[in-house]
Motif scaffolding. Sequence first.
Motif, PDB file in Angstrom:
ATOM      1  N   GLY A 102       0.813  -1.208   0.000  1.00 50.14           N
ATOM      2  CA  GLY A 102       0.000   0.000   0.000  1.00 50.14           C
ATOM      3  C   GLY A 102       0.850   1.263   0.000  1.00 50.14           C
ATOM      4  O   GLY A 102       0.540   2.236  -0.692  1.00 50.14           O
ATOM      5  N   GLN A 103       1.942   1.242   0.754  1.00 53.12           N
ATOM      6  CA  GLN A 103       2.842   2.397   0.772  1.00 53.12           C
ATOM      7  C   GLN A 103       3.488   2.602  -0.597  1.00 53.12           C
ATOM      8  O   GLN A 103       3.629   3.738  -1.059  1.00 53.12           O
ATOM      9  N   ALA A 104       3.855   1.519  -1.267  1.00 56.95           N
ATOM     10  CA  ALA A 104       4.441   1.630  -2.609  1.00 56.95           C
ATOM     11  C   ALA A 104       3.404   2.169  -3.594  1.00 56.95           C
ATOM     12  O   ALA A 104       3.727   2.994  -4.451  1.00 56.95           O
ATOM     13  N   CYS A 105       2.154   1.722  -3.451  1.00 59.05           N
ATOM     14  CA  CYS A 105       1.090   2.259  -4.317  1.00 59.05           C
ATOM     15  C   CYS A 105       0.959   3.762  -4.109  1.00 59.05           C
ATOM     16  O   CYS A 105       0.846   4.520  -5.078  1.00 59.05           O
ATOM     17  N   GLY A 106       0.994   4.196  -2.866  1.00 65.17           N
ATOM     18  CA  GLY A 106       0.889   5.617  -2.555  1.00 65.17           C
ATOM     19  C   GLY A 106       2.074   6.428  -3.041  1.00 65.17           C
ATOM     20  O   GLY A 106       1.968   7.627  -3.250  1.00 65.17           O
ATOM     21  N   ALA A 107       3.214   5.767  -3.232  1.00 62.60           N
ATOM     22  CA  ALA A 107       4.424   6.447  -3.703  1.00 62.60           C
ATOM     23  C   ALA A 107       4.572   6.385  -5.220  1.00 62.60           C
ATOM     24  O   ALA A 107       5.548   6.894  -5.767  1.00 62.60           O
ATOM     25  N   ASN A 108       3.617   5.757  -5.901  1.00 59.62           N
ATOM     26  CA  ASN A 108       3.692   5.605  -7.353  1.00 59.62           C
ATOM     27  C   ASN A 108       3.772   6.977  -8.019  1.00 59.62           C
ATOM     28  O   ASN A 108       2.808   7.744  -7.966  1.00 59.62           O
ATOM     29  N   PRO A 109       4.884   7.294  -8.700  1.00 59.18           N
ATOM     30  CA  PRO A 109       5.010   8.613  -9.319  1.00 59.18           C
ATOM     31  C   PRO A 109       4.345   8.724 -10.694  1.00 59.18           C
ATOM     32  O   PRO A 109       4.301   9.808 -11.265  1.00 59.18           O
ATOM     33  N   PRO A 115      -0.843   1.382 -13.103  1.00 57.69           N
ATOM     34  CA  PRO A 115      -2.236   1.430 -12.626  1.00 57.69           C
ATOM     35  C   PRO A 115      -2.448   1.052 -11.162  1.00 57.69           C
ATOM     36  O   PRO A 115      -3.043   0.025 -10.839  1.00 57.69           O
ATOM     37  N   CYS A 116      -2.024   1.924 -10.262  1.00 56.43           N
ATOM     38  CA  CYS A 116      -2.232   1.668  -8.835  1.00 56.43           C
ATOM     39  C   CYS A 116      -3.716   1.652  -8.479  1.00 56.43           C
ATOM     40  O   CYS A 116      -4.101   1.075  -7.463  1.00 56.43           O
ATOM     41  N   HIS A 117      -4.571   2.217  -9.337  1.00 53.28           N
ATOM     42  CA  HIS A 117      -6.019   2.186  -9.079  1.00 53.28           C
ATOM     43  C   HIS A 117      -6.567   0.760  -9.156  1.00 53.28           C
ATOM     44  O   HIS A 117      -7.648   0.500  -8.653  1.00 53.28           O
ATOM     45  N   ARG A 118      -5.810  -0.166  -9.726  1.00 54.47           N
ATOM     46  CA  ARG A 118      -6.261  -1.557  -9.840  1.00 54.47           C
ATOM     47  C   ARG A 118      -5.945  -2.391  -8.603  1.00 54.47           C
ATOM     48  O   ARG A 118      -6.242  -3.582  -8.570  1.00 54.47           O
ATOM     49  N   GLY A 126      -9.698   0.460  -0.538  1.00 55.45           N
ATOM     50  CA  GLY A 126      -8.367   0.871  -0.119  1.00 55.45           C
ATOM     51  C   GLY A 126      -8.259   2.366  -0.301  1.00 55.45           C
ATOM     52  O   GLY A 126      -9.248   3.084  -0.210  1.00 55.45           O
ATOM     53  N   GLY A 127      -7.073   2.853  -0.610  1.00 55.60           N
ATOM     54  CA  GLY A 127      -6.875   4.284  -0.781  1.00 55.60           C
ATOM     55  C   GLY A 127      -6.480   4.627  -2.198  1.00 55.60           C
ATOM     56  O   GLY A 127      -6.344   3.761  -3.056  1.00 55.60           O
ATOM     57  N   TYR A 128      -6.300   5.926  -2.423  1.00 56.75           N
ATOM     58  CA  TYR A 128      -5.790   6.400  -3.701  1.00 56.75           C
ATOM     59  C   TYR A 128      -5.141   7.754  -3.466  1.00 56.75           C
ATOM     60  O   TYR A 128      -5.786   8.671  -2.930  1.00 56.75           O
ATOM     61  N   LEU A 134     -10.421   8.707  -3.604  1.00 56.59           N
ATOM     62  CA  LEU A 134     -11.230   7.547  -3.979  1.00 56.59           C
ATOM     63  C   LEU A 134     -12.195   7.831  -5.128  1.00 56.59           C
ATOM     64  O   LEU A 134     -12.490   6.930  -5.912  1.00 56.59           O
ATOM     65  N   ASP A 135     -12.650   9.069  -5.267  1.00 67.79           N
ATOM     66  CA  ASP A 135     -13.530   9.391  -6.395  1.00 67.79           C
ATOM     67  C   ASP A 135     -12.807   9.144  -7.718  1.00 67.79           C
ATOM     68  O   ASP A 135     -13.395   8.633  -8.679  1.00 67.79           O
TER      69      ASP A 135
END
Length: 151
Positions: A102-109, A115-118, A126-128, A134-135
């Motif tokens: 999750g932390q890596a997804c949040g750090a996705n540049p 596609p971290c939204h997947r 989860g988060g975005y 989230l919207d």
Amino acid sequence: MPVASLQTPVGPLAVTVEGEAVTRLTWDSRTEDAPCALLDEALTQLRAYFDGRLKTFDLPLAPKGNDLHQAVFKAMLDIPYGQTRTYGDVAKELGTFGQPVGQACGANPIPVIIPCHRILAATGLGGYSGSGGLDTKIALLKMEGGYPFLL
């Protein structure tokens, strides 16, 4: 660094290129005049993605991040259009835990293209970290048909 932006259904997106690779995607309308074939191609592919004509990006990417981040970015790129995985699925595949994923997804540049939204939580979205939170994640998942009970 060349930067160009375009308007999308999830807001203005600006793509940054360093050298021969895309390194960043942000929610803003910044553009710096610097002709760049790779930047033009990135914008063309983003338009095609949002028009529903592109399912897989084909761009050289150079996201910054540590070794785990790089492994998570690769795992996200391997998730097909319209499909999702959980943080736990990716963690199991990489031999780690859900929280670092999750932390890596949040750090996705380079969101959207990587596609971290997947990536979803086991019990929900989860988060975005992108603009709109989230919207925006819901909008991307709906566009891809990747989260049927939201449709």
